[in-house]
Design a protein around this motif. Sequence first.
Motif, PDB file in Angstrom:
ATOM      1  N   LEU A 141       0.870  -1.179   0.000  1.00  0.00           N
ATOM      2  CA  LEU A 141       0.000   0.000   0.000  1.00  0.00           C
ATOM      3  C   LEU A 141       0.904   1.226   0.000  1.00  0.00           C
ATOM      4  CD1 LEU A 141      -2.542  -1.207   2.722  1.00  0.00           C
ATOM      5  CD2 LEU A 141      -2.927  -1.152   0.245  1.00  0.00           C
ATOM      6  N   SER A 142       0.945   1.950  -1.103  1.00  0.00           N
ATOM      7  CA  SER A 142       1.935   3.007  -1.272  1.00  0.00           C
ATOM      8  C   SER A 142       1.373   4.405  -1.460  1.00  0.00           C
ATOM      9  CB  SER A 142       2.831   2.690  -2.485  1.00  0.00           C
ATOM     10  OG  SER A 142       3.393   1.411  -2.388  1.00  0.00           O
ATOM     11  N   ASP A 143       0.154   4.524  -2.022  1.00  0.00           N
ATOM     12  CA  ASP A 143      -0.348   5.839  -2.427  1.00  0.00           C
ATOM     13  C   ASP A 143      -1.835   5.981  -2.118  1.00  0.00           C
ATOM     14  OD1 ASP A 143       2.116   6.789  -4.073  1.00  0.00           O
ATOM     15  OD2 ASP A 143       1.678   4.780  -4.850  1.00  0.00           O
ATOM     16  N   ALA A 144      -2.243   7.228  -1.898  1.00  0.00           N
ATOM     17  CA  ALA A 144      -3.633   7.516  -1.549  1.00  0.00           C
ATOM     18  C   ALA A 144      -4.100   8.769  -2.287  1.00  0.00           C
ATOM     19  CB  ALA A 144      -3.762   7.705  -0.043  1.00  0.00           C
ATOM     20  N   GLY A 145      -5.372   9.059  -2.127  1.00  0.00           N
ATOM     21  CA  GLY A 145      -5.927  10.255  -2.751  1.00  0.00           C
ATOM     22  C   GLY A 145      -7.413  10.338  -2.502  1.00  0.00           C
ATOM     23  N   GLY A 146      -8.058  11.267  -3.181  1.00  0.00           N
ATOM     24  CA  GLY A 146      -9.487  11.394  -3.026  1.00  0.00           C
ATOM     25  C   GLY A 146     -10.021  12.712  -3.545  1.00  0.00           C
ATOM     26  N   LEU A 147     -11.348  12.789  -3.562  1.00  0.00           N
ATOM     27  CA  LEU A 147     -12.013  14.012  -3.992  1.00  0.00           C
ATOM     28  C   LEU A 147     -11.899  15.086  -2.922  1.00  0.00           C
ATOM     29  CD1 LEU A 147     -13.859  15.334  -6.163  1.00  0.00           C
ATOM     30  CD2 LEU A 147     -15.817  14.413  -4.882  1.00  0.00           C
ATOM     31  N   SER A 160      -7.963  15.361  -6.181  1.00  0.00           N
ATOM     32  CA  SER A 160      -8.280  15.645  -7.575  1.00  0.00           C
ATOM     33  C   SER A 160      -9.772  15.523  -7.835  1.00  0.00           C
ATOM     34  CB  SER A 160      -7.537  14.669  -8.495  1.00  0.00           C
ATOM     35  OG  SER A 160      -7.960  14.781  -9.833  1.00  0.00           O
ATOM     36  N   GLY A 161     -10.265  16.370  -8.747  1.00  0.00           N
ATOM     37  CA  GLY A 161     -11.641  16.247  -9.196  1.00  0.00           C
ATOM     38  C   GLY A 161     -11.854  14.987 -10.009  1.00  0.00           C
ATOM     39  N   GLY A 162     -10.740  14.344 -10.410  1.00  0.00           N
ATOM     40  CA  GLY A 162     -10.842  13.087 -11.140  1.00  0.00           C
ATOM     41  C   GLY A 162     -11.440  11.969 -10.316  1.00  0.00           C
ATOM     42  N   PHE A 163     -11.557  12.161  -9.012  1.00  0.00           N
ATOM     43  CA  PHE A 163     -12.146  11.152  -8.139  1.00  0.00           C
ATOM     44  C   PHE A 163     -13.668  11.313  -8.005  1.00  0.00           C
ATOM     45  CE2 PHE A 163      -7.728  11.225  -6.601  1.00  0.00           C
ATOM     46  CZ  PHE A 163      -7.439   9.865  -6.584  1.00  0.00           C
TER      47      PHE A 163
END
Length: 256
Positions: A141-147, A160-163
């Motif tokens: 588990l290396s990376d995360a993200g979200g709206l 990112s809005g890409g989420f």
Amino acid sequence: MVTAVSVAGCASTGTPGAESAHAHGAEAVRANRTPSGTLPAAPSAPGAPSAATVTDPATGADTGLAGLGPQTSARVPADARQVVVAIGQGKNSSRSHVVLYRRTASGRQGGAAWPTHNALKGWTTDHHLDDLRSPIGVFTLSDAGGLLADPGSKLPYTRSGGFSVSGTGFEGESLAGSFDYVIAIDYNRAKGTSPLDWTRPLGASKGGGVWLHVDHGGPTHACVSLPEKDMKELLRTLDPALHPVIVMGDAASLKK
């Protein structure tokens, strides 16, 4: 049907076999999932483990990871001081539970069991695009993200809005908010990149975009989904310096 799933193939759509779109920069691409990063290889669910140190009955070894047999336990790297264990109720079930284990001076200790969903058709050791099964294995588990804004993630976090996601899932539930918070499972992806990155080292046919993400109340395409509060806890807890991994699969497979 999903009308604007601009993220991973993990979100379920109303039509089995239909696929969500994955935003890769300005380009919408198709998605689903499979491994690179693979390591050698529902309300508190019935039988879900509680915090405890576990001894494998076959070998007598202290695995510290409830529900895992000797073969599966052997795949967990010795330096993994944080282990997320996702155990499905059955090979063809979309219900599962997750327990976060942390290594302490006295061994690995597990927390509460969190209710989760996995893919519509359950689990597989040979995941392919659109098979509607979650991959079985041990993955980093290396990376995360979200709206939404970073809630305090120790993993690199891409907002990112890409989420953004809309539409309904397999059971008619709204998909809105499913990708407010995500953690990329390193299955057929390039580590050290945004979860939105479309690199697929094993090829597109093996799928990709397998994430931990916010539960929308129904099965996924291949991801594992958790209640929002539990996703936030994972994001605030998982630490790259502690080499976090996820062990995932149905109960029978993981007992091997």
